[in-house]
Enzyme design. Structure first.
Site, PDB file in Angstrom:
ATOM      1  N   GLY A   1       0.827  -1.201   0.000  1.00 18.20           N
ATOM      2  CA  GLY A   1       0.000   0.000   0.000  1.00 18.20           C
ATOM      3  C   GLY A   1       0.856   1.243   0.000  1.00 18.20           C
ATOM      4  O   GLY A   1       0.478   2.280   0.559  1.00 18.20           O
TER       5      GLY A   1
ATOM      6  N   ILE B   1      -0.585   6.987   3.975  1.00 17.01           N
ATOM      7  CA  ILE B   1       0.538   6.807   4.887  1.00 17.01           C
ATOM      8  C   ILE B   1       1.657   6.017   4.224  1.00 17.01           C
ATOM      9  O   ILE B   1       2.838   6.313   4.408  1.00 17.01           O
ATOM     10  CB  ILE B   1       0.051   6.131   6.186  1.00 17.01           C
ATOM     11  CG1 ILE B   1      -0.745   7.148   7.017  1.00 17.01           C
ATOM     12  CG2 ILE B   1       1.215   5.576   6.996  1.00 17.01           C
ATOM     13  CD1 ILE B   1      -1.412   6.570   8.242  1.00 17.01           C
TER      14      ILE B   1
ATOM     15  N   VAL C   1      -2.238  -7.967  -1.624  1.00 19.27           N
ATOM     16  CA  VAL C   1      -1.462  -8.663  -0.591  1.00 19.27           C
ATOM     17  C   VAL C   1      -2.170  -9.906  -0.076  1.00 19.27           C
ATOM     18  O   VAL C   1      -1.524 -10.834   0.413  1.00 19.27           O
ATOM     19  CB  VAL C   1      -1.146  -7.722   0.589  1.00 19.27           C
ATOM     20  CG1 VAL C   1      -0.186  -6.625   0.159  1.00 19.27           C
ATOM     21  CG2 VAL C   1      -2.415  -7.140   1.202  1.00 19.27           C
TER      22      VAL C   1
ATOM     23  N   ASN D   1       1.398  -2.175   5.321  1.00 14.47           N
ATOM     24  CA  ASN D   1       0.561  -0.983   5.410  1.00 14.47           C
ATOM     25  C   ASN D   1      -0.729  -1.100   4.607  1.00 14.47           C
ATOM     26  O   ASN D   1      -1.685  -0.366   4.877  1.00 14.47           O
ATOM     27  CB  ASN D   1       1.360   0.234   4.921  1.00 14.47           C
ATOM     28  CG  ASN D   1       0.499   1.459   4.763  1.00 14.47           C
ATOM     29  OD1 ASN D   1       0.082   2.075   5.729  1.00 14.47           O
ATOM     30  ND2 ASN D   1       0.198   1.817   3.508  1.00 14.47           N
TER      31      ASN D   1
ATOM     32  N   SER E   1      -4.044   0.560  14.024  1.00 12.05           N
ATOM     33  CA  SER E   1      -4.781   1.814  14.156  1.00 12.05           C
ATOM     34  C   SER E   1      -5.237   1.980  15.594  1.00 12.05           C
ATOM     35  O   SER E   1      -5.634   1.010  16.246  1.00 12.05           O
ATOM     36  CB  SER E   1      -6.001   1.824  13.232  1.00 12.05           C
ATOM     37  OG  SER E   1      -6.822   2.948  13.485  1.00 12.05           O
TER      38      SER E   1
ATOM     39  N   TYR F   1     -13.428  -2.252  10.743  1.00 15.03           N
ATOM     40  CA  TYR F   1     -12.057  -1.742  10.789  1.00 15.03           C
ATOM     41  C   TYR F   1     -11.425  -1.867  12.177  1.00 15.03           C
ATOM     42  O   TYR F   1     -10.319  -2.417  12.316  1.00 15.03           O
ATOM     43  CB  TYR F   1     -12.045  -0.297  10.302  1.00 15.03           C
ATOM     44  CG  TYR F   1     -10.674   0.305  10.146  1.00 15.03           C
ATOM     45  CD1 TYR F   1      -9.863  -0.023   9.057  1.00 15.03           C
ATOM     46  CD2 TYR F   1     -10.187   1.215  11.073  1.00 15.03           C
ATOM     47  CE1 TYR F   1      -8.599   0.534   8.900  1.00 15.03           C
ATOM     48  CE2 TYR F   1      -8.937   1.776  10.926  1.00 15.03           C
ATOM     49  CZ  TYR F   1      -8.145   1.433   9.840  1.00 15.03           C
ATOM     50  OH  TYR F   1      -6.892   1.987   9.698  1.00 15.03           O
TER      51      TYR F   1
ATOM     52  N   LYS G   1      -8.264  -4.437  12.842  1.00  8.88           N
ATOM     53  CA  LYS G   1      -7.004  -3.835  13.276  1.00  8.88           C
ATOM     54  C   LYS G   1      -6.589  -4.332  14.664  1.00  8.88           C
ATOM     55  O   LYS G   1      -5.398  -4.455  14.961  1.00  8.88           O
ATOM     56  CB  LYS G   1      -7.120  -2.313  13.270  1.00  8.88           C
ATOM     57  CG  LYS G   1      -7.019  -1.677  11.890  1.00  8.88           C
ATOM     58  CD  LYS G   1      -5.672  -1.935  11.235  1.00  8.88           C
ATOM     59  CE  LYS G   1      -5.458  -1.082  10.002  1.00  8.88           C
ATOM     60  NZ  LYS G   1      -4.162  -1.387   9.329  1.00  8.88           N
TER      61      LYS G   1
ATOM     62  N   ILE H   1      -2.856  13.142   8.451  1.00  6.78           N
ATOM     63  CA  ILE H   1      -3.776  13.559   7.398  1.00  6.78           C
ATOM     64  C   ILE H   1      -3.070  13.435   6.056  1.00  6.78           C
ATOM     65  O   ILE H   1      -1.965  13.952   5.861  1.00  6.78           O
ATOM     66  CB  ILE H   1      -4.246  14.999   7.618  1.00  6.78           C
ATOM     67  CG1 ILE H   1      -5.255  15.032   8.769  1.00  6.78           C
ATOM     68  CG2 ILE H   1      -4.895  15.564   6.375  1.00  6.78           C
ATOM     69  CD1 ILE H   1      -6.535  14.263   8.486  1.00  6.78           C
TER      70      ILE H   1
END
Length: 319
Positions: free
Chosen positions: A15, A20, A70, A96, A148, A168, A172, A201
């Protein structure tokens, strides 16, 4: 002060073409690593990883692109194989790649939930599986899984209809356990595995969550540069930790732990005991949330050993 460098190291960033991952790819290359940038396999404009690689090369860095999912076993193998083909080794894997769609409580799992399990859990496992024998042969390596802070609970009240997302944060949270198991298995081989809990951000986030006071504050304060800077040390051979969790956001880097209060102990426990000794069960905490009378749970055995000590002390007292 000696500058931290990654010269001669080969890093795979899944990613790595957006968000990020984009920032991490650039920063690792800036500090001398040869970076394999894995792009978003679903990207509408295929080849985004190529653009990132061209940017890195234009700045004097070394990078090579590879597209692929992935969570597809063959693609995961191909991502790592690209590093071996291009540079002859793989020293760093930054897991990531991720997605954030999914149902809100109280809805059950749907296809988007299953995809998150596949990408975040299976994807991390598959890339590590492919890289593992190379790291073992080299005598070590660094795995940085990206989790996260949402995994400890999050709502998105300013985003219409989002509510308490169940996918999510749940997926995570699974990366916590996966990271610690990777670290345990890697110790004898010199392979370190840690978990990054990032907030920054990025253009990707701005596009998804726009027009909120929360986002405006984050856009002003949670920049990508300090987050990426912290990653350089986390994947460096000199990094002193493994099996640990680290928050990095807005220039603050901090270890995150799983802890338990000393608690209340009675081998003949009753419901009333729990009620009447609730302060001990809850543990010491001041108004600002700082806790005392807690100890870190490094693994399941650390709690077991506490139980062993309590029962041994009881028997000694009875004797």
């Amino acid at each position: 002060m000696t500058e931290l460098r990654l010269d001669g190291k080969v890093a795979v960033v899944t990613g790595g073409a957006k968000g990020i991952g984009y920032g991490i790819s650039h920063k690792l290359a800036q500090r001398g690593a040869k970076v394999v940038v894995n792009g978003n396999y679903r990207a509408s404009g295929a080849g985004e990883e190529v653009e990132v690689v061209e940017e890195i090369r234009a700045l004097g860095g070394e990078a090579t692109p590879v597209n692929g999912a992935v969570h597809d076993p063959e693609s995961a193998k191909r991502i790592i194989a690209k590093a071996i083909e291009a540079y002859g080794r793989v020293d760093i894997v930054v897991n990531n790649a991720g997605t954030s769609a999914g149902p809100s409580v109280p809805k059950g799992p749907d296809d988007a939930f299953q995809e998150q399990v596949a990408v975040h859990i299976y994807g991390s496992m598959l890339t590590v599986e492919a890289a593992w024998p190379h790291m073992v042969a080299q005598g070590g390596g660094s795995i940085l899984n990206v989790g996260s802070m949402a995994s400890v609970g999050v709502s998105f009240p300013e985003v219409a209809g989002s509510g308490w997302n169940s996918a999510y944060p749940t997926v995570k949270a699974g990366v916590f356990g996966l990271t610690r198991q990777m670290a345990g298995a890697g110790r004898q081989h010199g392979i370190k595995a840690n978990l990054l809990l990032p907030r920054a951000i990025t253009p990707l986030k701005l596009a998804r969550i726009s027009g909120s006071k929360l986002l405006e504050w984050q856009a002003e304060h949670l920049h990508m540069e300090p987050l990426a800077a912290s990653v350089v040390y986390m994947v460096h051979p000199d990094f002193p930790a493994t099996g640990q969790y680290f928050s990095s956001a807005g220039g603050r880097v901090a270890r995150v732990v799983i802890a338990t209060a000393d608690g209340y102990f009675n081998p003949n426990l009753t419901p009333e005991d729990v009620r009447d000794n609730w302060a001990q069960v809850w543990g010491g905490q001041d108004p600002d949330g700082h806790i005392h009378g807690f100890y870190e749970l490094l693994d399941q055995d650390s709690e077991h050993q506490q139980l062993v000590r309590l029962h041994a002390a009881l028997k000694g007292h009875e004797a």
